[in-house]
Design a protein around this motif. Sequence first.
Motif, mmCIF file in Angstrom:
data_model
loop_
_atom_site.group_PDB
_atom_site.id
_atom_site.type_symbol
_atom_site.label_atom_id
_atom_site.label_comp_id
_atom_site.label_asym_id
_atom_site.label_seq_id
_atom_site.Cartn_x
_atom_site.Cartn_y
_atom_site.Cartn_z
ATOM 1 N N LEU A 98 60.667 -95.576 44.072
ATOM 2 C CA LEU A 98 60.101 -94.651 45.047
ATOM 3 C C LEU A 98 60.725 -93.258 44.949
ATOM 4 N N THR A 99 62.014 -93.201 44.629
ATOM 5 C CA THR A 99 62.678 -91.905 44.492
ATOM 6 C C THR A 99 62.086 -91.118 43.330
ATOM 7 N N VAL A 100 61.806 -91.788 42.207
ATOM 8 C CA VAL A 100 61.168 -91.131 41.057
ATOM 9 C C VAL A 100 59.799 -90.587 41.476
ATOM 10 N N TRP A 101 59.020 -91.428 42.167
ATOM 11 C CA TRP A 101 57.691 -90.998 42.630
ATOM 12 C C TRP A 101 57.797 -89.814 43.592
ATOM 13 N N TRP A 102 58.730 -89.893 44.534
ATOM 14 C CA TRP A 102 58.854 -88.863 45.565
ATOM 15 C C TRP A 102 59.312 -87.532 44.970
ATOM 16 N N LYS A 103 60.225 -87.565 43.998
ATOM 17 C CA LYS A 103 60.682 -86.330 43.358
ATOM 18 C C LYS A 103 59.513 -85.656 42.634
ATOM 19 N N ASP A 104 58.681 -86.458 41.998
ATOM 20 C CA ASP A 104 57.514 -85.905 41.308
ATOM 21 C C ASP A 104 56.534 -85.307 42.322
ATOM 22 N N PHE A 105 56.319 -86.010 43.417
ATOM 23 C CA PHE A 105 55.424 -85.519 44.469
ATOM 24 C C PHE A 105 55.935 -84.200 45.041
ATOM 25 N N GLN A 106 57.220 -84.137 45.325
ATOM 26 C CA GLN A 106 57.824 -82.919 45.877
ATOM 27 C C GLN A 106 57.714 -81.741 44.904
ATOM 28 N N SER A 107 57.839 -82.030 43.615
ATOM 29 C CA SER A 107 57.823 -80.945 42.625
ATOM 30 C C SER A 107 56.467 -80.259 42.542
ATOM 31 N N GLN A 108 55.419 -80.927 43.045
ATOM 32 C CA GLN A 108 54.070 -80.387 42.931
ATOM 33 C C GLN A 108 53.495 -79.933 44.272
ATOM 34 N N THR A 109 54.282 -80.043 45.332
ATOM 35 C CA THR A 109 53.743 -79.784 46.665
ATOM 36 C C THR A 109 54.748 -79.011 47.503
ATOM 37 N N TYR A 110 54.266 -78.043 48.258
ATOM 38 C CA TYR A 110 55.125 -77.305 49.178
ATOM 39 C C TYR A 110 55.341 -78.162 50.425
ATOM 40 N N LEU A 111 56.605 -78.566 50.681
ATOM 41 C CA LEU A 111 56.876 -79.508 51.758
ATOM 42 C C LEU A 111 58.045 -79.087 52.649
ATOM 43 N N SER A 112 58.393 -77.801 52.651
ATOM 44 C CA SER A 112 59.558 -77.394 53.426
ATOM 45 C C SER A 112 59.336 -77.531 54.931
ATOM 46 N N PHE A 113 58.091 -77.727 55.354
ATOM 47 C CA PHE A 113 57.789 -77.887 56.774
ATOM 48 C C PHE A 113 57.975 -79.327 57.249
ATOM 49 N N ALA A 114 58.222 -80.241 56.320
ATOM 50 C CA ALA A 114 58.165 -81.671 56.658
ATOM 51 C C ALA A 114 59.534 -82.338 56.591
ATOM 52 N N ARG A 115 59.655 -83.411 57.354
ATOM 53 C CA ARG A 115 60.866 -84.215 57.317
ATOM 54 C C ARG A 115 60.912 -85.023 56.020
ATOM 55 N N ASP A 116 62.049 -85.004 55.344
ATOM 56 C CA ASP A 116 62.233 -85.785 54.118
ATOM 57 C C ASP A 116 62.904 -87.095 54.507
ATOM 58 N N ARG A 117 62.107 -88.144 54.627
ATOM 59 C CA ARG A 117 62.621 -89.412 55.160
ATOM 60 C C ARG A 117 62.146 -90.612 54.342
ATOM 61 N N MET A 118 62.041 -90.464 53.041
ATOM 62 C CA MET A 118 61.504 -91.547 52.223
ATOM 63 C C MET A 118 62.338 -92.820 52.347
ATOM 64 N N VAL A 119 63.668 -92.705 52.323
ATOM 65 C CA VAL A 119 64.535 -93.885 52.411
ATOM 66 C C VAL A 119 64.379 -94.549 53.773
ATOM 67 N N GLU A 120 64.383 -93.739 54.831
ATOM 68 C CA GLU A 120 64.235 -94.283 56.180
ATOM 69 C C GLU A 120 62.887 -94.987 56.341
ATOM 70 N N LEU A 121 61.860 -94.467 55.688
ATOM 71 C CA LEU A 121 60.541 -95.076 55.793
ATOM 72 C C LEU A 121 60.475 -96.398 55.034
ATOM 73 N N HIS A 122 61.183 -96.502 53.932
ATOM 74 C CA HIS A 122 61.251 -97.793 53.242
ATOM 75 C C HIS A 122 61.950 -98.820 54.129
ATOM 76 N N PHE A 123 63.022 -98.407 54.775
ATOM 77 C CA PHE A 123 63.704 -99.296 55.719
ATOM 78 C C PHE A 123 62.741 -99.739 56.818
ATOM 79 N N TRP A 124 61.948 -98.815 57.309
ATOM 80 C CA TRP A 124 60.956 -99.116 58.339
ATOM 81 C C TRP A 124 59.993 -100.191 57.846
#
Length: 550
Positions: free
Chosen positions: A253-279
């Motif tokens: 998921l970290t590999v996927w998320w880094k790729d997603f972030q590299s192509q999208t402007y996301l500074s307005f959003a919470r970065d919580r991929m690990v917490e969401l996997h726990f969820w």
Amino acid sequence: MATSSPVALISQVQQRKPRPYTPSLWGDFFLHHIPCTPSQLFSMKKKAQIKKEEVRQIILETLASSNLVEKMELVDTLQRIGVDYHYKKEINDLLCYVYNDKDGGSSNLYITSLRFYLLRSLFRYIRSSTTSNVFEKFRDEQGNITSDDISCLLMLYDAAHLRTHGEDILDNIITFNKSRLQSLLLGNLEPQLQEEVQCSLETPRFRRVKRVEARRYISVYEKKATRDGTILEFAKLDYNILQAIYCDELKELTVWWKDFQSQTYLSFARDRMVELHFWMLGVVYEPYYSYSRIMMTKFIVFASLLDDLYDNYSTTMESNTFTMAMQRWDEQTTEQLPAYLKALFINILNTTNKIEEELKLMKNKHADLIKRLVIDTAKFYHAEVEWRDEHYIPTSVEEHLQISTHSSVCMQITNLALISLGDVTTREDVNWALTFPKIIRGACIVGRVGNDIVSHEREQTSEHVTSTVQTCMKEYGVTVEEANEKLRIIIEEAWMDIVEDCLEQKRPMVLLETAINVARTMDFMYKREDAYTLSFSLKDVITSMYVNSV
């Protein structure tokens, strides 16, 4: 994929000032974290297989005995220590014996409470032996039921929280014994008993997230004089094996998320991929649901991004245009979107389409519904934008919940889990979940209202959708504190709805259990504070889930 780079997007959005969110606490940690080497994992699996069969033998020997309490306490231990999923048939056989026992420990309050808890919490046996009438004989002259034995008191208190509407005797048990347990905390309890009392007062046993409870209870069980060494060793091995699986998922998921972030402007959003996997592992934790957790985490990442976009960042015009693009689900219809939204849309579309293709390759009959769930999420958030822009405050909490439960994404999470179960789930089951039945609406209320209670004060600093707290204050003319008390009653009623729907058993229990797990995770995330937004509060539990072996 042809999308604008983040650098090209910044000029369009740099003047905006979204409320600040802390970045991920974990970064690339799980790209490099290895909880155990391949040889260590192989060795653990070999040992675990041996111990698994030794525990099975313990269960069979207990089943052959005539000791009712021993049977029930073994089931209880296997559940709390986190290995019950290995022994579904054997546990069912044990509970059949418990259910069919004529006496059922009827003169002993502890045995009666444990029996009621086990039979009702698993919803397998729902006739007279699991009604609250079994407690009538224990009432004193004042109509109360209590005990001087703390273990008995705790079991009674936990059992009573499996109440449904109208079970007054269970309501009374909770009210009376809550005060009793709180007073005991002020005394000189042993540390282990004090921890158990605190845990039950904060979260009754039935409502706890299973993997969090397993990690906690392994340490508790290890200190018990009555512990079984074989069960303990197997629980530790099993926990560490699952931990390694979860870490592999987070690496992917970290590999996927880094790729997603590299192509999208996301500074307005919470970065919580690990917490969401726990969820999501709180919803489906078993090792054979690895793909489900990965898929569900990607979806809930999208939901989080959309929540921050609609609630906190995009203009009303952008929200309207983006929602229309989502409904059309066509990359060619994005000309009117600003570049940062176009990039976000295209990346969500491509990832969702890929998930659908993967499910189809697995012969999943419900793959086509993934797109609908993503689109519905955007539509539900957009409805709140319109609500916010009108500065509308609903006249009642009930009216508020008609809209706001939809944007809690509990229905979508539950349906994603159901879809991922494959042939266990029928199209009728999926359509049922889409109608927000009582059990799913209950889970939504647990999350929506719990979130509003802990987020109310912070949200007053920015423009936001009216919360159930504000609506409750307006409806009853009360203070924040009084509104919160009324809302906590609504949460309790939602849990009763969840139990009632399970007792009616209109759907397979494996599907109902998924919805219960959604409610459990919602309760956990918003118990003391908004642990998702204030993610530092989850650091210790995530460390215990993924980093520190037992």
